[in-house]
Write a protein that holds these residues in place. Structure first.
Motif, PDB file in Angstrom:
ATOM      1  N   LEU A   1       0.832  -1.205   0.000  1.00  0.00           N
ATOM      2  CA  LEU A   1       0.000   0.000   0.000  1.00  0.00           C
ATOM      3  C   LEU A   1       0.866   1.253   0.000  1.00  0.00           C
ATOM      4  O   LEU A   1       0.586   2.217  -0.728  1.00  0.00           O
ATOM      5  N   LEU A   2       1.921   1.247   0.814  1.00  0.00           N
ATOM      6  CA  LEU A   2       2.792   2.411   0.912  1.00  0.00           C
ATOM      7  C   LEU A   2       3.745   2.514  -0.280  1.00  0.00           C
ATOM      8  O   LEU A   2       4.020   3.609  -0.776  1.00  0.00           O
ATOM      9  N   PHE A   3       4.277   1.375  -0.716  1.00  0.00           N
ATOM     10  CA  PHE A   3       5.222   1.332  -1.831  1.00  0.00           C
ATOM     11  C   PHE A   3       4.759   0.265  -2.827  1.00  0.00           C
ATOM     12  O   PHE A   3       5.307  -0.837  -2.862  1.00  0.00           O
ATOM     13  N   PRO A   4       3.723   0.570  -3.602  1.00  0.00           N
ATOM     14  CA  PRO A   4       3.152  -0.446  -4.497  1.00  0.00           C
ATOM     15  C   PRO A   4       4.172  -0.947  -5.503  1.00  0.00           C
ATOM     16  O   PRO A   4       4.858  -0.151  -6.157  1.00  0.00           O
ATOM     17  N   PRO A   5       4.312  -2.289  -5.643  1.00  0.00           N
ATOM     18  CA  PRO A   5       5.250  -2.844  -6.624  1.00  0.00           C
ATOM     19  C   PRO A   5       4.719  -2.633  -8.032  1.00  0.00           C
ATOM     20  O   PRO A   5       3.673  -3.169  -8.397  1.00  0.00           O
ATOM     21  N   LEU A   6       5.430  -1.851  -8.828  1.00  0.00           N
ATOM     22  CA  LEU A   6       5.020  -1.531 -10.182  1.00  0.00           C
ATOM     23  C   LEU A   6       5.959  -2.170 -11.191  1.00  0.00           C
ATOM     24  O   LEU A   6       7.167  -2.290 -10.949  1.00  0.00           O
ATOM     25  N   CYS A   7       5.413  -2.554 -12.318  1.00  0.00           N
ATOM     26  CA  CYS A   7       6.211  -3.138 -13.393  1.00  0.00           C
ATOM     27  C   CYS A   7       7.222  -2.119 -13.888  1.00  0.00           C
ATOM     28  O   CYS A   7       6.880  -0.961 -14.153  1.00  0.00           O
ATOM     29  N   HIS A   8       8.465  -2.534 -14.024  1.00  0.00           N
ATOM     30  CA  HIS A   8       9.510  -1.635 -14.510  1.00  0.00           C
ATOM     31  C   HIS A   8       9.235  -1.159 -15.933  1.00  0.00           C
ATOM     32  O   HIS A   8       9.703  -0.095 -16.331  1.00  0.00           O
ATOM     33  N   CYS A   9       8.454  -1.928 -16.682  1.00  0.00           N
ATOM     34  CA  CYS A   9       8.219  -1.590 -18.087  1.00  0.00           C
ATOM     35  C   CYS A   9       6.978  -0.718 -18.282  1.00  0.00           C
ATOM     36  O   CYS A   9       7.067   0.358 -18.875  1.00  0.00           O
ATOM     37  N   CYS A  10       5.830  -1.184 -17.784  1.00  0.00           N
ATOM     38  CA  CYS A  10       4.574  -0.481 -18.055  1.00  0.00           C
ATOM     39  C   CYS A  10       3.997   0.242 -16.848  1.00  0.00           C
ATOM     40  O   CYS A  10       2.967   0.916 -16.972  1.00  0.00           O
TER      41      CYS A  10
ATOM     42  N   TYR B   1      19.862   7.217 -17.197  1.00  0.00           N
ATOM     43  CA  TYR B   1      20.487   7.211 -15.864  1.00  0.00           C
ATOM     44  C   TYR B   1      19.598   6.566 -14.802  1.00  0.00           C
ATOM     45  O   TYR B   1      19.656   6.935 -13.628  1.00  0.00           O
ATOM     46  N   LYS B   2      18.794   5.592 -15.199  1.00  0.00           N
ATOM     47  CA  LYS B   2      17.948   4.851 -14.259  1.00  0.00           C
ATOM     48  C   LYS B   2      18.739   3.631 -13.778  1.00  0.00           C
ATOM     49  O   LYS B   2      18.502   2.496 -14.187  1.00  0.00           O
ATOM     50  N   VAL B   3      19.694   3.888 -12.888  1.00  0.00           N
ATOM     51  CA  VAL B   3      20.635   2.835 -12.503  1.00  0.00           C
ATOM     52  C   VAL B   3      19.965   1.676 -11.779  1.00  0.00           C
ATOM     53  O   VAL B   3      20.492   0.557 -11.763  1.00  0.00           O
ATOM     54  N   HIS B   4      18.778   1.909 -11.192  1.00  0.00           N
ATOM     55  CA  HIS B   4      18.084   0.821 -10.487  1.00  0.00           C
ATOM     56  C   HIS B   4      17.640  -0.279 -11.450  1.00  0.00           C
ATOM     57  O   HIS B   4      17.370  -1.406 -11.019  1.00  0.00           O
ATOM     58  N   LEU B   5      17.585   0.024 -12.753  1.00  0.00           N
ATOM     59  CA  LEU B   5      17.164  -0.981 -13.726  1.00  0.00           C
ATOM     60  C   LEU B   5      18.231  -2.035 -13.964  1.00  0.00           C
ATOM     61  O   LEU B   5      17.974  -3.044 -14.618  1.00  0.00           O
TER      62      LEU B   5
END
Length: 239
Positions: free
Chosen positions: A9-18, A96-100
Motif C-alpha cells: 500500500l505504501l510502496f506499491p510494486p510496479l512493473c519496470h516496463c509499463c 540514468y535509471k541505474v536501479h534498472l
C-alpha cells in the motif's frame, strides 16, 4: 504476514516496463503481460556466439560469422534486443535509471543459469568503459549488471584487472568489420596475477557482432585466463 499488504500500500510494486501494479511481485518486477513481449533466446542458435536462428525446433549449428571468424570464447544472451528489454536498457544507460540494473541482472541470472553451469566460471569480469566515457556517464552499466549476476550466482567480481586503454568510437554506426577494427587492441589487463588460471565470465549489456567481447577475451587469454565465456542481457541482430 500483515506487513506485506501494508508495504504494498505504501510502496506499491510496479512493473519496470509499463508501471502497472503487480500483486505478489517477485524480485524481477516485470508484469506477465510485459514478460510475454520479451523474446528469450533458446535453441536453435549458434553454439559459439549464441546468435538465434529463425527455424523452429531445429538443431544448433555455427553461424556464418563464427565460421568466418571463429571466436576463442563461447557467449550467450538472455533475450533479443527488442521490445521491453530494449526500452529498459535504453532507460538504464541513457536515462540514468541505474536501479534498472537489478531486473536486467536478475533476468540474466534466471535465463542463463544452464550456460553458467556449463561454463563453470570462477569470477565475473564486466566489460570496462574508457575513463572518459565513465566520466561522461557516471557509471559502468556492465559493472552494475555484473554485480547483480555475481551476487545471485555466488561468484567473485573483478572490476579492476581488465581495462580499456584506448578510446574507441561508439560501435552503433559501424559495420561488423569496422567494429572489429575499432576495438582491436583497446583492452588490456593490469593485474594478470588475479586472472591467471581462472575461468572468467565476461558481462556486458548488449551483443551485436561480438567484437567487443572478442577483444576483451583476447586480452584476458593473453593474461593467462584458463577459459573465457561471455554473457549479455540482449542480442541485437541488425546485420
Amino acid at each position: 504476514m500483515l506487513l506485506r499488504p501494508l508495504l504494498d500500500l505504501l510502496f506499491p510494486p510496479l512493473c519496470h516496463c509499463c508501471k502497472t501494479f503487480i500483486p505478489n511481485a517477485g524480485d524481477l518486477l516485470i508484469c506477465p503481460a510485459c514478460l510475454e513481449k520479451i523474446t528469450f533466446l533458446v535453441t536453435p542458435l549458434c553454439p559459439s556466439c549464441g546468435t538465434p536462428f529463425k527455424t523452429e525446433n531445429g538443431r544448433d549449428h555455427l553461424c556464418g560469422a563464427c565460421l568466418k571468424h571463429p571466436p576463442s570464447h563461447l557467449s550467450r544472451s538472455a533475450t533479443l534486443y527488442a521490445g521491453p528489454v530494449q526500452e529498459l536498457i535504453h532507460r538504464f544507460k541513457y536515462g540514468y535509471k541505474v536501479h534498472l540494473g537489478d531486473p536486467l541482472g536478475i533476468m540474466m541470472s534466471q535465463a542463463l543459469s544452464p550456460f553458467r553451469e556449463d561454463a563453470a566460471p570462477d569470477l565475473v569480469v564486466p566489460v570496462p568503459l574508457h575513463r572518459k566515457r565513465l566520466r561522461q556517464r557516471g557509471f559502468n552499466q556492465s559493472q552494475l549488471i555484473g554485480e547483480v549476476l555475481a551476487k545471485r550466482w555466488k561468484l567473485r567480481i573483478d572490476t579492476g584487472s581488465l581495462c580499456r586503454e584506448r578510446w574507441t568510437e561508439p560501435q552503433t554506426s559501424l559495420d561488423a568489420e569496422q567494429r572489429r577494427d575499432n576495438v582491436k587492441g583497446a583492452f588490456a589487463v593490469r593485474r594478470p596475477e588475479r586472472l591467471r588460471g581462472k575461468r572468467v565470465l565476461l558481462v556486458d549489456d548488449v551483443c551485436t557482432t561480438g567484437s567487443t567481447l572478442s577483444a576483451c577475451a583476447e586480452a584476458l587469454e593473453e593474461a593467462g585466463a584458463q577459459a573465457v565465456s561471455a554473457v549479455t542481457v540482449a542480442r541485437s541482430l541488425p546485420f
